[in-house]
Design an enzyme around this catalytic site. Structure first.
Site, PDB file in Angstrom:
ATOM      1  N   GLU A 161       0.756  -1.250   0.009  1.00 13.69           N
ATOM      2  CA  GLU A 161      -0.018   0.098  -0.092  1.00 13.69           C
ATOM      3  C   GLU A 161       0.894   1.231   0.039  1.00 13.69           C
ATOM      4  OE1 GLU A 161      -3.053   0.027  -0.501  1.00 13.69           O
ATOM      5  OE2 GLU A 161      -3.867  -1.895   0.129  1.00 13.69           O
ATOM      6  N   ASP A 198      -4.207  -9.651  -8.706  1.00 11.03           N
ATOM      7  CA  ASP A 198      -4.550  -8.625  -9.735  1.00 11.03           C
ATOM      8  C   ASP A 198      -3.463  -7.907 -10.187  1.00 11.03           C
ATOM      9  OD1 ASP A 198      -4.423  -7.431  -7.267  1.00 11.03           O
ATOM     10  OD2 ASP A 198      -6.345  -6.523  -7.158  1.00 11.03           O
ATOM     11  N   GLU A 239     -18.586  -6.787  -2.393  1.00 13.01           N
ATOM     12  CA  GLU A 239     -17.101  -6.924  -2.308  1.00 13.01           C
ATOM     13  C   GLU A 239     -17.015  -8.245  -2.857  1.00 13.01           C
ATOM     14  OE1 GLU A 239     -14.826  -4.763  -2.463  1.00 13.01           O
ATOM     15  OE2 GLU A 239     -13.583  -5.226  -0.697  1.00 13.01           O
ATOM     16  N   GLU A 258     -12.338   0.381  -9.481  1.00 14.10           N
ATOM     17  CA  GLU A 258     -11.919  -0.568 -10.688  1.00 14.10           C
ATOM     18  C   GLU A 258     -12.933  -0.538 -11.842  1.00 14.10           C
ATOM     19  OE1 GLU A 258     -11.631  -1.493  -7.507  1.00 14.10           O
ATOM     20  OE2 GLU A 258      -9.360  -1.875  -7.385  1.00 14.10           O
TER      21      GLU A 258
HETATM   22  C1  DMJ Z   1      -6.416   0.372  -5.108  1.00 18.50           C
HETATM   23  O1  DMJ Z   1      -5.573   0.869  -3.860  1.00 18.50           O
HETATM   24  C2  DMJ Z   1      -5.418  -0.087  -6.096  1.00 18.50           C
HETATM   25  O2  DMJ Z   1      -6.172   0.100  -7.317  1.00 18.50           O
HETATM   26  C3  DMJ Z   1      -5.143  -1.460  -5.891  1.00 18.50           C
HETATM   27  O3  DMJ Z   1      -4.178  -2.053  -6.941  1.00 18.50           O
HETATM   28  C4  DMJ Z   1      -6.185  -2.462  -5.859  1.00 18.50           C
HETATM   29  N1  DMJ Z   1      -7.164  -1.802  -4.493  1.00 18.50           N
HETATM   30  C5  DMJ Z   1      -7.292  -0.413  -4.365  1.00 18.50           C
HETATM   31  C6  DMJ Z   1      -8.807   0.064  -4.975  1.00 18.50           C
HETATM   32  O4  DMJ Z   1      -9.709  -0.692  -4.875  1.00 18.50           O
END
Ligand code: DMJ
Length: 936
Positions: free
Chosen positions: A149, A296, A390, A408
């Protein structure tokens, strides 16, 4: 190289206009985004420039509302708490577990918002924001943060800010004073993250202490053994950019090493990666594999690293994985997790919201058709629930009801619009804007949805909402001249931070491991180096995208619960019954255990005292016993699901409807097992009044104050039912019990339903709801500030834009009982949600999945926790062109009625008789054993 690539090759922006050899490919990827907007002639009606501008302005206004409230009420805290209108300071709020690892006391939201300000043309505000970051932000706090993060949000935010700061500086008007200070901060942060890579594998630890690093006694971290694949594989863009901007090669080297290790560890037969990996041994800890949570952005970064750095090996790796994804995980329009060793078997019956980025990535790859299909399926889910929950099941029921305003889907919508020019995607964007304003907007920002079914909120506005959502929505409606720089000179990181493409030719002296020889055997003919030329594709067939979407239009509304049920239906059609009925089964009865054994069903005692049933068909005494075992398991699944429903009542909503809230704040409330059932009756609406005594445990001394109103009562000291009777006797039309445990919140504690007193509670006619202390204090604060506060008690928030009609339902019958304690029934199974981005496995829905289904890939398993896994799904029918049976309908959501059939929809898999399923199982198991041996 395609003609399209060459024809579309554009010169990247300043400072280094020289293109590396890969640039044509990058341009090709860019070309996928160069759309045919001007030639759209049919399908969705084109949107006028005025309408687009109006929507763009609406996005600006919404951003101001979110950012303005953050700056006014939360800054310098990391995040805004939009319901209580203050900053979230780590340590001062109850811990939310891993979600809090994004908070490093470094004004996260401000840093994450920097480049959004420039994209939205707020240059002056950007200049102010950069000054604030330089003046106020400390990166040396004694706080343990997530490496992933911190990299994507803070390092990425600083680098995105720096990229646009130098762009502005070069233009000559703004940022003339800027002397690369953001880059210096980014470098400082980069060095702080480096100790995390001190492992033999080169995979980073998931967390680090910003002040003390890893492993020192003061660090309070460094004992973790696992990390998620995305956590280790989503560093290269930021780290390479940092190296290229500064000349310090170490960052790119470390990120490359981690990627190389992940690549080495891919499952060699399937070319898939698992969700979590041991950072010391490199063993896969969770062997399920999808494109959503936990994996992802690993895939995203392979493709984008190729675009940014021009290194062929990244594209080759991406293509290898992509081939595997399309072979095993993609079941258009679904994307379903599978097991890395047995990729033909699904590992889950639900999808998570994070995978909504994937259609956008497919656009960048140039694979438009499945992108359109998955996006359309997701949009249908959104239309049903207003937001993407979710997690949702393969038959589109809500699996986890939360929605933290994730960007997203907006991201994929933007990329699809750029690729197709289809105004349909503008309409989709418009719907997203409307839903955000209608359901998530609160007086002090935008609040995450606690439960998309009730419309209730969480006191949370994540920084990615500002970093990503507003960028993609604004860009969707913007024309070239609405943005002060050329967006196509930049690549978006996973947090939508902008890095300039010219970095590819800067400071390239990083040592690269040459692994290209490994790829010679790969047949990637289906996934070659080019993408379709959208300038040819869409003008020639303007209805192309629409024709792909059309068959999916009703995919959600018309779907039937599928998979496991279908097998049961098949087997029950013959009228056969298992020798042991699920309802009769007792885990302590030796005879029952004997029958289970014969059927190949084993019993696992879980640590928490529950039992889990797993069927290995191959272990059954005969194929008939194996069939019986399957029937028994299906009965068990149904029984478990029914029991769960009986135990659970969905949460309720308390909506504040008076000025200045006007229905915009919706609080998650627990129901009561007595009194008016709000799911069956209309809502109750009324002004609130505190009861005296506040605990409501004796006859009220202020009946005139609560008469005709909704009484507020404090939890504790007597039974809930007794409180209800006392306020009912005083003439209240409803009651809200507020928790007496200070600081409790539905964000951090599982909801429960208030139980009766063990006696007949039919005399209680008024509705009663429970609020945790934090939610309760929002109402108490509102009374202090506005005196007259009107609320609506219901099962689902009502349309806040429509004028709220008064609705009173009162009834009072006098009776009271005295007891000394409250009874509580836990609802935690459904509502105890955890964040999907959690960097380590232990935190990922461990509550719901005590035993990973992926560990029993060849088995049907069920535990009384309610989480069932049925890998046999991949063998079962997924063709839905029949009618749903009554049995199917039993498993639908309580309050929803879904249509009975889904003509014209096929998921591309065929019905298989049980014999054939069992034969397949045997084959699979053999193949699996072979694979395991190979690996050893
Ligand atoms: C974001 O912080 C980024 O896109 C991450 O890769 C996945 N999740 C969150 C948003 O949902």
């Amino acid at each position: 190289m395609s003609e399209a690539g060459e024809g579309g090759g554009r010169v990247a922006g300043s400072p280094l206009p020289r293109r590396a050899p890969w640039s044509l490919v990058a341009a090709t990827a860019t070309l996928c985004l160069v759309s045919a907007t001007s030639v759209w002639t049919a399908g969705a009606a084109p949107m006028s420039r005025e309408e687009k501008q109006k929507l763009g302005n609406q996005v600006l206004e919404m951003f101001d509302h979110a950012y303005g409230n953050y700056m006014e009420h939360a800054y310098p805290a990391d995040e805004l708490m939009p319901l209580t209108c203050r900053g979230r300071v780590r340590g001062q709020e109850p811990s939310r577990g891993d979600v809090d690892d994004a908070l490093g006391k470094f004004s996260l939201t401000l840093i994450d918002s920097l480049d959004t300000l420039v994209v939205l043309n707020k240059t002056k505000e950007f200049e102010d924001a950069v000054r604030k970051v330089l003046r106020d932000v400390n990166l040396d706090n004694d706080v343990v943060v997530s490496v992933f993060e911190t990299n994507i949000r803070v390092l990425g935010g600083l680098l995105g800010g720096h990229s646009l700061a130098i762009m502005l500086r070069e233009k000559g008007e703004y940022m003339q004073w800027y002397n690369d200070e953001l880059l210096q901060m980014a470098k400082q942060l980069g060095y702080k993250l480096l100790p995390a890579f001190n492992t033999t594998s080169g995979l980073p630890y998931p967390r680090i202490n910003l002040k003390f690093g890893i492993r020192k006694p003061e660090a309070r971290t460094g004992t973790e053994t696992d990390t998620c694949t995305a956590c280790a594989g989503t560093l290269i863009l930021e780290f390479a950019a940092l190296s290229r901007f500064t000349g310090a090669t170490i960052f790119e080297e470390y990120a490359r090493k981690a990627l190389d290790f992940l690549w080495e560890k891919r499952q060699r037969s399937s070319n898939l990666v698992g969700v979590t990996i041991n950072i010391h041994t490199g063993d896969w800890v969770r062997k399920d594999s999808g494109v959503g949570a936990g994996i992802d952005s690993y895939y995203e970064y392979l493709l984008k690293a190729y675009v940014l750095l021009g290194d062929d090996s990244f594209l080759e790796r991406f293509n290898t994985h992509y081939d595997a994804i399309m072979r095993y995980i993609s079941q258009p329009p679904l994307l379903l997790d599978v097991h890395i060793h047995k990729p033909m078997l699904n590992a889950r019956t639900w999808m998570d919201a994070l995978l909504a980025f994937f259609p956008g990535l497919q656009v960048l790859k140039g694979d438009i058709r499945p992108a359109i299909e998955t996006h359309e399926m997701l949009y249908q889910v959104i239309k049903k629930h207003n937001f993407l929950p979710e997690a949702f099941t393969t038959d589109f029921r809500v699996h986890w009801a939360q929605h933290p305003l994730r960007p997203e889907f907006a991201e994929s919508t933007y990329f699809l619009y750029k690729a197709t020019g289809d105004p349909y995607y503008l309409e989709v964007g418009k719907t997203l804007i409307e839903n955000l304003n209608k359901y998530a907007r609160v007086p002090c920002g935008f609040a995450a949805m606690k439960d998309v079914r009730t419309g209730s909120h969480e006191d949370r506005m994540d920084s990615f909402f500002l970093a990503e959502m507003f960028k993609y929505l604004y860009l969707l409606f913007a024309d070239k001249e609405d943005i002060i720089f050329d967006i196509e000179d930049y690549i978006f990181t996973t947090e939508a931070h902008l890095l300039p493409l010219w970095l590819s030719t800067t400071n390239q002296n990083i040592s690269k491991k040459n692994t290209t020889s490994e790829y010679t055997e790969l047949d990637d003919s289906n996934f070659d180096w080019t993408c379709p030329n959208t300038q040819i594709l869409f003008p020639n067939d303007p209805l192309y995208a629409q024709s792909i979407r059309e068959p999916l239009k009703n995919v959600v509304d018309k779907s039937c619960p599928r998979g496991i049920i279908r097998v049961r239906e098949e087997s029950f059609r013959s009228g056969a019954k298992p020798p042991l009925r699920a309802r009769d089964f007792m885990a302590t009865n030796p005879e029952h255990l004997e029958i289970l054994k014969k059927m190949g069903v084993s019993l696992i005692h879980l640590k928490d005292g529950r039992v889990q049933l797993v069927q290995h068909a191959i272990q059954a005494a005969s194929s008939i016993d194996a069939e019986d075992g399957l029937r028994f398991m299906q009965e068990m699944i149904e029984l478990s699901s029914q029991q769960q429903k009986e135990q659970q009542l969905p949460p309720r909503a308390v909506q504040i409807v008076s000025h200045p809230f006007f229905g915009r704040v919706v609080l998650t409330a627990g129901p009561a097992q007595f009194g008016l059932d709000l799911s069956k009756h209309k809502e109750t609406r009324g002004f609130v009044a505190s009861s005296k005594p506040y605990n409501g445990c004796s006859e009220l001394t202020n009946p005139e104050a609560v008469m005709g109103k909704i009484a507020l009562i404090q939890r504790g000291q007597c039974m809930f039912a007794e409180k209800a009777r006392n306020i009912q006797n005083a003439g209240a039309i409803g009651g809200i019990v507020i928790d007496d445990n200070e600081g409790s919140s539905s964000d951090t504690a599982p909801l429960f339903q208030m139980a009766g007193d063990g006696k007949d509670t039919d005399d209680i006619k008024i509705p009663m709801l429970f609020l945790f202390s934090k939610e309760g204090s929002i109402i108490l604060d509102a009374i202090r500030e506005h005196e007259e506060v009107e609320v609506l008690l219901s099962d689902k928030a009502r349309d806040r834009d429509a004028e709220m009609e008064s609705e009173e339902q009162t009834s009072s019958e006098n009776d009271s009982q005295n007891q000394s304690a409250e009874q509580v029934i836990s609802l935690s199974q459904t509502f105890d949600l955890v964040d999907q981005e959690s960097p380590d496995e232990s935190s990922v829905h461990s509550h719901l999945e005590p035993t990973s289904p992926a560990e029993t890939p060849d088995a049907t398993s069920i535990s009384p926790s309610g989480e069932t896994s049925n890998p046999t799904e991949s063998h079962e029918t997924t063709s839905l062109d029949g009618e749903c049976t009554d049995i199917d309908n039993q498993l639908e959501e309580q309050s929803e009625t879904e249509e009975d059939s889904s003509p014209n929809v096929s998921w591309g898999k065929k019905v298989q008789p049980i014999d054939s399923i069992l034969a397949d199982w045997n084959e699979d198991i053999e193949a699996f054993e072979m694979m395991e041996k190979d690996e050893l």
